[in-house]
Enzyme design. Structure first.
Site, PDB file in Angstrom:
ATOM      1  N   GLY A   1      -8.898 -11.741 -29.804  1.00 14.92           N
ATOM      2  CA  GLY A   1      -9.357 -11.154 -30.927  1.00 14.92           C
ATOM      3  C   GLY A   1     -10.698 -11.270 -30.985  1.00 14.92           C
ATOM      4  O   GLY A   1     -11.426 -11.043 -31.970  1.00 14.92           O
TER       5      GLY A   1
ATOM      6  N   ARG B   1     -18.841  -2.029 -38.153  1.00  9.38           N
ATOM      7  CA  ARG B   1     -19.483  -0.835 -38.031  1.00  9.38           C
ATOM      8  C   ARG B   1     -19.160  -0.028 -39.393  1.00  9.38           C
ATOM      9  O   ARG B   1     -18.134  -0.496 -40.143  1.00  9.38           O
ATOM     10  CB  ARG B   1     -18.871   0.243 -36.902  1.00  9.38           C
ATOM     11  CG  ARG B   1     -17.432   0.299 -36.847  1.00  9.38           C
ATOM     12  CD  ARG B   1     -16.938   1.279 -36.113  1.00  9.38           C
ATOM     13  NE  ARG B   1     -16.763   0.606 -34.651  1.00  9.38           N
ATOM     14  CZ  ARG B   1     -15.686  -0.036 -34.061  1.00  9.38           C
ATOM     15  NH1 ARG B   1     -14.721  -0.078 -34.778  1.00  9.38           N
ATOM     16  NH2 ARG B   1     -15.602  -0.449 -32.945  1.00  9.38           N
TER      17      ARG B   1
ATOM     18  N   ASP C   1      -6.202   6.929 -28.762  1.00  8.95           N
ATOM     19  CA  ASP C   1      -6.281   5.567 -29.885  1.00  8.95           C
ATOM     20  C   ASP C   1      -8.052   5.490 -30.193  1.00  8.95           C
ATOM     21  O   ASP C   1      -8.434   5.104 -31.033  1.00  8.95           O
ATOM     22  CB  ASP C   1      -5.872   4.443 -29.748  1.00  8.95           C
ATOM     23  CG  ASP C   1      -6.444   3.854 -28.463  1.00  8.95           C
ATOM     24  OD1 ASP C   1      -6.065   4.214 -27.239  1.00  8.95           O
ATOM     25  OD2 ASP C   1      -6.765   2.747 -28.545  1.00  8.95           O
TER      26      ASP C   1
END
Length: 471
Positions: A127, A180, A256
């Site tokens: 992660g 972002r 994706d």
């Protein structure tokens, strides 16, 4: 917290419910060292007045923003990865943190993360994001914005104090969390997951959500799924054309990694072309060249076909096919506009514009190893032949391989030629983003914790953005 009057929270995605995301907790990082804050982007959403301590609290420890999502949401999606379907995807090291309105334009924008910790979709991953990966995303997004490409913006980079093991780069390596700012994170794969589960109802929910949130002009459309696909086709054609004019290779154009609003985001093994080469690939693992520079339009269209396949659950096949068939014409039109934009020229008529664009690609090819991609557009900006011939590549441009381009160029007028008065155009070379420089910028950070070269590079990119002024 000190937010400006332009801060307008509008957390819409969470209302879609548990079929589309999972509430998650951010990682508890041992350190939160602020390395980069994008105050220009922050000003567009009313967050520029945050102190550094407040910035770290929200974008390093992810304390909720006022009136926004109470918890981060890991978004659920599927996708084709190198054309193999993967139903085990989802936000594995990121989440949607907040949604807000853009000042002036009133667009709905997302603040989302990369490297913020494990989620139900992490599989065997940690992660996390390497600090180098975060730096590379800042560089990619900044350069693309300067070159007029629709892109997410790197909003924040915080070093997190962990040592990460990676198989494809020297390890252990430093860690970071990136935030972002982007128009949307609704991926083609978000639709694919619901179609895979045969949830026509949820495909319809997504259609309505996308129209309400991102395409309000389509609210009255008689056939909303088809109208949405037509809009996504148009946005995608524009995006890919801008990549091609910028000489950009995304590297991993899986379904994706494409969003319905037509922005470039999630930068992994990207590259900018050193020279014109349609076979140039960015990812070392792209052995077949599936996502090479010249095949990016094909890859985007293939992904649009997968999106259209999802919409067959809620719309007629024939109408969806007709919408898809608009991609070729839209892409050619957008490529013509994008190339003229990069050359700083006013269009004439479609035929003349296409002739010039084709001649420009032939000229780039004729330049061979002597002509890098970016200097060609720099030298010929606004069609100034005297400037091009007087520059460091003037002898090359005088060759026969450039004769057709120069002949056609003579019939075009410059668009806003006053831009050439910017100091950047007085120098011999443009701002570029080639891999050797990227590696050198990282080496300074890795070896000496020297952020000066990176910050100087980002300042030069901002100067280039202002000079090109491509909008």
């Amino acid at each position: 917290m000190p937010v400006s009057s332009s801060y307008r929270p509008d957390p819409r995605f969470m209302a879609l419910g548990p079929e589309f995301s999972d509430p998650v907790e951010p990682a508890d990082f041992p350190k939160t060292l602020l390395r980069r804050r994008n105050d220009r982007a922050a000003a567009t959403v009313g967050l520029e007045a945050l102190t550094d301590a407040e910035w770290v609290a929200h974008f390093g420890r992810f304390e909720p923003l006022p009136g926004n999502q109470p918890r981060p949401l890991a978004m659920r999606y599927h996708g084709h990865q190198f054309r193999s379907y993967n139903p085990d995807l989802g936000d594995g090291r990121g989440f949607l943190f907040a949604q807000l309105r853009e000042a002036g334009a009133d667009r709905l924008l997302d603040l989302a993360t990369k490297g913020s910790g494990q989620t139900p979709w992490s599989r065997q991953g940690d992660g996390r994001l390497t600090l180098k990966g975060g730096m590379r995303e800042i560089l990619a997004a900044g350069m693309l914005e300067a070159l007029g490409v629709p892109t997410s913006r790197a909003f924040s980079l915080i070093e997190t104090g962990e040592q990460l093991a990676r198989n494809d780069e020297p390890s252990p390596t430093r860690s970071s969390v990136l935030v972002r700012l982007s128009h949307s994170h609704i991926r083609f794969g978000t639709f694919q997951r619901q179609a895979y589960l045969d949830r026509a109802d949820n495909v319809g929910v997504l259609v309505d959500h996308c129209i309400d949130a991102y395409f309000p002009e389509l609210a009255g459309a008689a056939d909303r799924p088809v109208a949405l696909l037509e809009a996504v086709v148009a946005r995608t054609a524009r995006l890919v054309s801008r990549w091609m004019a910028a000489g950009f290779v995304h590297g991993v154009l899986n379904s994706d990694n494409m969003v319905v609003t037509g922005e470039s985001f999630d930068y992994g093994p990207w590259r900018f072309l050193p020279r014109n080469d349609p076979n140039f690939t960015a990812a070392y693992f792209d052995h077949s060249g599936l996502y090479s520079f010249g095949r990016q339009p094909e890859a985007a269209f293939w992904n649009l076909q997968q999106l259209a396949g999802c919409l067959t659950l809620v719309a007629e096949h024939e109408a969806l096919i007709a919408a898809l068939n608009g991609f070729g014409v839209a892409y050619r039109d957008e490529l013509r506009r994008s190339m003229l934009m990069r050359l700083g020229l006013r269009g004439r008529d479609a035929d003349a514009d296409v002739d010039l664009v084709n001649a420009a690609f032939r000229a780039l090819q004729a330049g061979g190893d002597r002509l890098r991609w970016e200097p060609f557009f720099f030298d010929w900006f606004c069609g100034d032949e005297r400037r091009a011939l007087a520059g460091p590549r003037g002898d090359l441009y005088a060759d026969e391989g450039f004769a057709d381009f120069r002949r056609l160029l003579a019939d075009f007028e410059p668009h806003r030629p006053e831009r050439l008065e910017h100091d950047m155009f007085a120098g011999p070379e443009p701002e570029e983003m080639l891999i050797d420089e990227v590696e050198a910028l990282w080496s300074a950070i890795d070896a000496d914790d020297d952020w000066g070269p990176l910050n100087a590079k980002l300042d030069r990119i901002e100067t280039a953005r202002q000079a090109w002024d491509l909008g």
